[in-house]
Write a protein that holds these residues in place. Structure first.
Motif, PDB file in Angstrom:
ATOM      1  N   CYS A  13      -6.071 -28.289 -79.610  1.00 28.96           N
ATOM      2  CA  CYS A  13      -6.681 -29.016 -78.472  1.00 28.96           C
ATOM      3  C   CYS A  13      -6.054 -28.321 -77.150  1.00 28.96           C
ATOM      4  CB  CYS A  13      -6.617 -30.519 -78.302  1.00 28.96           C
ATOM      5  SG  CYS A  13      -7.783 -31.036 -76.961  1.00 28.96           S
ATOM      6  N   LEU A  15      -6.246 -30.159 -74.341  1.00 28.53           N
ATOM      7  CA  LEU A  15      -5.758 -31.371 -73.868  1.00 28.53           C
ATOM      8  C   LEU A  15      -4.680 -32.153 -74.381  1.00 28.53           C
ATOM      9  CD1 LEU A  15      -8.955 -32.973 -72.100  1.00 28.53           C
ATOM     10  CD2 LEU A  15      -6.995 -31.496 -70.862  1.00 28.53           C
ATOM     11  N   CYS A  17      -4.118 -35.683 -74.488  1.00 26.73           N
ATOM     12  CA  CYS A  17      -4.276 -37.020 -74.304  1.00 26.73           C
ATOM     13  C   CYS A  17      -3.281 -37.924 -75.162  1.00 26.73           C
ATOM     14  CB  CYS A  17      -5.628 -37.533 -74.843  1.00 26.73           C
ATOM     15  SG  CYS A  17      -7.023 -36.436 -74.172  1.00 26.73           S
ATOM     16  N   CYS A  20      -4.676 -39.731 -78.360  1.00 23.36           N
ATOM     17  CA  CYS A  20      -5.403 -39.024 -79.194  1.00 23.36           C
ATOM     18  C   CYS A  20      -5.156 -39.500 -80.646  1.00 23.36           C
ATOM     19  CB  CYS A  20      -5.293 -37.530 -78.885  1.00 23.36           C
ATOM     20  SG  CYS A  20      -5.740 -36.378 -80.303  1.00 23.36           S
ATOM     21  N   TYR A  23      -3.519 -36.158 -82.965  1.00 21.99           N
ATOM     22  CA  TYR A  23      -2.125 -35.720 -82.662  1.00 21.99           C
ATOM     23  C   TYR A  23      -0.874 -36.971 -82.450  1.00 21.99           C
ATOM     24  CZ  TYR A  23      -5.128 -31.757 -81.708  1.00 21.99           C
ATOM     25  OH  TYR A  23      -5.969 -30.724 -81.828  1.00 21.99           O
ATOM     26  N   GLY A  68      -9.965 -31.645 -83.070  1.00 25.71           N
ATOM     27  CA  GLY A  68      -9.516 -30.990 -81.974  1.00 25.71           C
ATOM     28  C   GLY A  68     -10.522 -30.682 -80.817  1.00 25.71           C
ATOM     29  N   ASN A 102     -14.089 -32.091 -74.995  1.00 26.27           N
ATOM     30  CA  ASN A 102     -13.637 -32.794 -73.940  1.00 26.27           C
ATOM     31  C   ASN A 102     -14.262 -32.072 -72.696  1.00 26.27           C
ATOM     32  OD1 ASN A 102     -12.285 -30.253 -73.360  1.00 26.27           O
ATOM     33  ND2 ASN A 102     -10.574 -30.948 -74.592  1.00 26.27           N
ATOM     34  N   ARG A 136      -6.093 -39.079 -70.147  1.00 29.49           N
ATOM     35  CA  ARG A 136      -7.053 -37.590 -70.569  1.00 29.49           C
ATOM     36  C   ARG A 136      -6.172 -36.604 -69.672  1.00 29.49           C
ATOM     37  NH1 ARG A 136     -10.347 -38.109 -74.411  1.00 29.49           N
ATOM     38  NH2 ARG A 136     -11.105 -36.066 -73.760  1.00 29.49           N
TER      39      ARG A 136
HETATM   40  S1  SF4 Z   1      -8.514 -36.872 -77.478  1.00 29.93           S
HETATM   41 FE1  SF4 Z   1      -9.646 -35.261 -77.818  1.00 29.93          FE
HETATM   42  S2  SF4 Z   1      -9.381 -34.185 -75.904  1.00 29.93           S
HETATM   43 FE2  SF4 Z   1      -7.682 -35.642 -76.006  1.00 29.93          FE
HETATM   44  S3  SF4 Z   1      -6.025 -34.439 -77.071  1.00 29.93           S
HETATM   45 FE3  SF4 Z   1      -7.323 -35.415 -78.687  1.00 29.93          FE
HETATM   46  S4  SF4 Z   1      -8.745 -33.912 -79.376  1.00 29.93           S
HETATM   47 FE4  SF4 Z   1      -7.967 -33.169 -77.497  1.00 29.93          FE
END
Ligand code: SF4
Ligand code: SF4
Length: 752
Positions: A13, A15, A17, A20, A23, A68, A102, A136
């Motif tokens: 990704c 971003l 966040c 999330c 990750y 992702g 996103n 975010r």
């Molecule tokens: S919530 Fe969505 S945009 Fe944010 S890091 Fe995770 S996968 Fe990426």
């Protein structure tokens, strides 16, 4: 049967966040998987999806491209994926393609690509800048907010608006709920998802001050949304309302509906719902891969099977909870606790209980126009909903309320049919009784599946025909149709059952699903068995490739789909002259014209398009020639279906608007009488004027002298009708209010 797939096409990704689940939570499998999906994996995935749809005769499936961040695949990679999916799945069933992003990388090139492949795009946004920046952000701490807003600006453009699927917002009680609600609404989304942040009993959500902060936060949004007249669909609230009234639960967050979703990872691994990543490392994995295993093999594993277990699969606490039908134990992942696994209430249990209490009674207590009501006690319309219908289109919540009222009426009719089943020993009587027993069993265990079949408009027509006095000899065959209804409900629920189905004109009829042609020599009944694996008749499995099987098909209608029912044995019992099975170019003609009509309505009459979206389930193709018209009195045709003349015999969208207006008016009059029953003329005048209100709206925005002329004539006739109705003395107090609403709409056209 699996009807929805999440296809992971990129595993990283742009971003970072901090909330999330991919990750930052327990599952770290992303580290072990390819960054991007390969061409061979896509082809295997498409093949598995298509073969499953064909084997089960599915009319429609949904594939959501996910990550992702899926846009990291780039335009060329995305094109390859989309082309494979369309080429493999489109010939088998309708493919509802979506992508969740996103938004950071969305640009015109990608929008054009999504337009080309009919991909609808959902975007994550947590609210205003302060709320969104709370979690975010890019890895270096920069805000993603301006990037997302730019993406949404693109999706709001008229040329891409039809691609805009909605917004997903993760709730954080630290944010101001009203500021978040207003910021989300300012982006004009077609729908909103408010998601509870993923958590488990091992890692509970933060509650710094105890209590029920998530319910409190959502409760404030709900109060504002209600007082605003529900300007947008909010799935969590709509799900609770729908589940409370026996309808589908519209998602996996709440309710008892089976979850028929699988995930395909970038390495081709079959996985369960992504949210399980929050439970423990490897929680969603199944060990199976698209290269080696078909969908049925994955769906039969204990994990995915547990998601279809309904009430029986919940823990004891949830099973005995007073709001279980609405809550359903919450999201499966949120029940996890080391030691007891998923056999627990949701870690959000107190919030869900409080929220269910807030949302459902609030709906029941909505104020109603009171004088002169002839309505069904359980279904009422708020004054705002009533007035929105009077002005023409009606807001989607008002139309949904009419649909729910129609469903209650159908349930009552079916119960009356069931109470009068004959006790003879004949095959057909036996089929009717076994059908009733099965329908009752499915209703107890999976009420949403029964609601799905009863909501099919032809069911009400069947029931009213069975109740028409006097019961003729042929009525036994009609009564035995109850077995077909029950079998359809059991198939929807994936429940096992065996029963005889009546043979009508050499065929078995499964309402809303299809017809199995057996030939004239087939006898009076055929014993079938149904289960999650599908339908077996005369010892043979009925697959999508079986030439005897004619499925009820769906067609694209703008940004949604409708059933095109050219099969149901009871589709023509209300003054219509239904066409037979559409084949070849006739079917293609219908498909093309329905899609075009849907798009034109979205563009030119968006309020009417939204109302159709909330209430229209099926289109019944009619034969050429004038309809026999709507009978005064008796059961009118149910809200969810419109009968349409063949494409080419006039403006399809005009006919659609007209028929749906009449259906709405008929549904409304089951709740509130608008005109005295006799004489009948004012009722006919009101119906005609209300139908013209919608037609005039379309001509009003259509360029050209002819359209202007038609608009002028229609609005003059509506004016005349309103004057006649007002002077007739036949309007009830509700009728007076309704006609005043129509007058306001016509009055607002004065300068046009
Ligand atoms: S919530 Fe969505 S945009 Fe944010 S890091 Fe995770 S996968 Fe990426
Ligand atoms: S409110 Fe709690 S106990 Fe009731 S169904 Fe939901 S999670 Fe289970």
């Amino acid at each position: 049967m699996v009807t929805e797939y999440v296809l992971k096409i990129h595993n990283r990704c742009d971003l970072a966040c901090d909330h999330c689940y991919v990750y930052e939570h327990a599952d770290q499998s992303w580290r072990r998987k390819p960054r991007a999906i390969g061409g061979a994996t896509v082809r295997w995935a498409a093949r598995r999806i298509a073969e499953h749809a064909a084997a089960h005769g599915l009319g429609e499936i949904r594939v959501v491209l996910h990550g992702g961040e899926p846009l990291l695949l780039g335009a060329a990679g995305l094109r390859e994926v989309l082309a494979v999916l369309r080429s493999r799945v489109d010939p088998v069933c309708r493919l509802d393609l979506r992508l969740h992003t996103n938004g950071v990388l969305l640009d015109e090139t990608l929008c054009a690509l999504f337009d080309e492949y009919a991909v609808r795009v959902g975007v994550s946004l947590d609210g205003d800048r302060a709320a969104n920046d709370r979690h975010r952000r890019f890895a270096d701490g920069r805000s993603s907010h301006p990037h997302v807003r730019r993406a949404l600006e693109l999706l709001r453009r008229p040329e891409y608006r039809h691609l805009y699927a909605g917004l997903l917002c993760t709730v954080d009680p630290a944010n101001d709920p009203i500021a978040v609600y207003e910021a989300l609404l300012a982006e004009s989304p077609p729908s909103l998802d408010l998601l509870l942040p993923h958590a488990t009993w091992d890692h509970p959500p933060p509650r710094p001050d105890g209590g029920t902060p998530y319910a409190d936060w959502l409760g404030r949004v709900h109060a504002r949304w209600t007082s605003d007249g529900r300007p947008v669909a909010i799935r969590l609230f709509d799900s609770m309302l729908s589940a409370a009234s026996g309808g589908p639960s519209l998602g996996e967050s709440v309710g008892l509906d089976p979850v028929n979703l699988l995930v395909i990872e970038t390495d081709g691994g079959w996985e369960q719902a992504d949210s399980l990543k929050t439970a423990f490392d490897g929680a969603p994995e199944t060990g199976l891969n698209v290269r080696t295993h078909a969908v049925d093999a994955v769906a039969a594993l204990p994990g995915p099977a547990a998601r279809r277990g309904g009430l029986a699969a919940l823990c004891e606490t949830c099973r005995s909870c007073e709001v279980v039908r609405v809550c359903g134990g919450g999201l499966y992942a949120h029940r996890y606790r080391t030691g007891s696994g998923f056999s627990n209430p949701s870690v959000y249990c107190p919030d869900l209980k409080a929220l269910a209490g807030l949302v459902v009674p609030a709906a029941k207590a909505a104020p109603t126009p009171d004088a002169g009501s002839t309505g069904t006690a359980a279904h009422t319309l708020s004054p705002a909903a009533f007035d929105s219908l009077a002005r023409g289109p009606g807001d989607p919540a008002a139309v949904a309320a009419l649909a729910q009222a129609g469903l209650s009426l159908t349930r009552a009719l079916v119960a009356r049919v069931a109470s009068g089943l004959p006790d003879g020993a004949g095959e057909l009587e036996q089929a009717a009784r076994e059908g009733l027993a099965l329908l009752s069993r499915v209703d107890l265990e999976r009420p949403a599946a029964v609601a799905e079949v009863l909501a099919h408009p032809c069911t009400a027509v069947w029931a009213s025909r069975c109740l028409r006095p006097p019961r003729a000899a042929c009525a036994t065959l009609d009564l035995a149709h109850l077995a077909g209804i029950a079998a359809s409900a059991a198939l929807h629920a994936g429940m096992e059952a065996e029963l005889p189905l009546p043979v009508r004109d050499g065929s078995l009829h499964l309402p809303a699903l299809g017809v199995l042609r057996l030939g004239r020599q087939a006898g009076r009944t055929i014993r079938v068995s149904v289960s999650s694996r599908g339908l077996y008749a005369a010892g043979r499995r009925v697959t999508g490739q079986d030439p005897r099987w004619l499925p009820v098909r769906s067609a694209r209608f703008g940004d949604r789909t409708v059933l095109v029912d050219d099969l149901d044995a009871f589709r023509g019992r209300s003054g219509w002259r239904p066409a037979g099975r559409l084949t070849g170019s006739r079917w293609e003609g219908w498909r093309t014209c329905l899609d075009g009509a849907g798009k034109r309505l979205e563009q030119d009459a968006p309020a009417y398009a939204r109302a159709l979206g909330a209430g229209l389930r099926a289109v019944v193709p009619l034969r050429p020639g004038p309809p026999r018209g709507h009978r005064a009195g008796g059961l009118r045709h149910p809200l969810g279906a419109v009968g349409l003349p063949p494409p080419g015999s006039g403006d399809l969208e005009v006919a659609l608007l007209r028929e749906f207006q009449i259906a709405k008016l008929d549904a409304l009059t089951t709740l509130h009488g608008l005109v005295e029953v006799t004489p009948q003329a004012p009722g006919r005048i009101l119906r005609e004027a209300y139908a013209r209100l919608a037609q005039a709206e379309l001509w009003r925005v259509t360029p050209g002298a002819d359209a202007r002329d038609r608009f002028g004539r229609l609005s003059a006739r509506i004016h005349e009708a309103i004057d006649v109705l007002t002077a007739s003395g036949s309007l009830t107090p509700h009728g007076v209010r309704f006609v005043a609403g129509m007058r306001a709409t016509v009055g607002a056209w004065a300068g046009d």
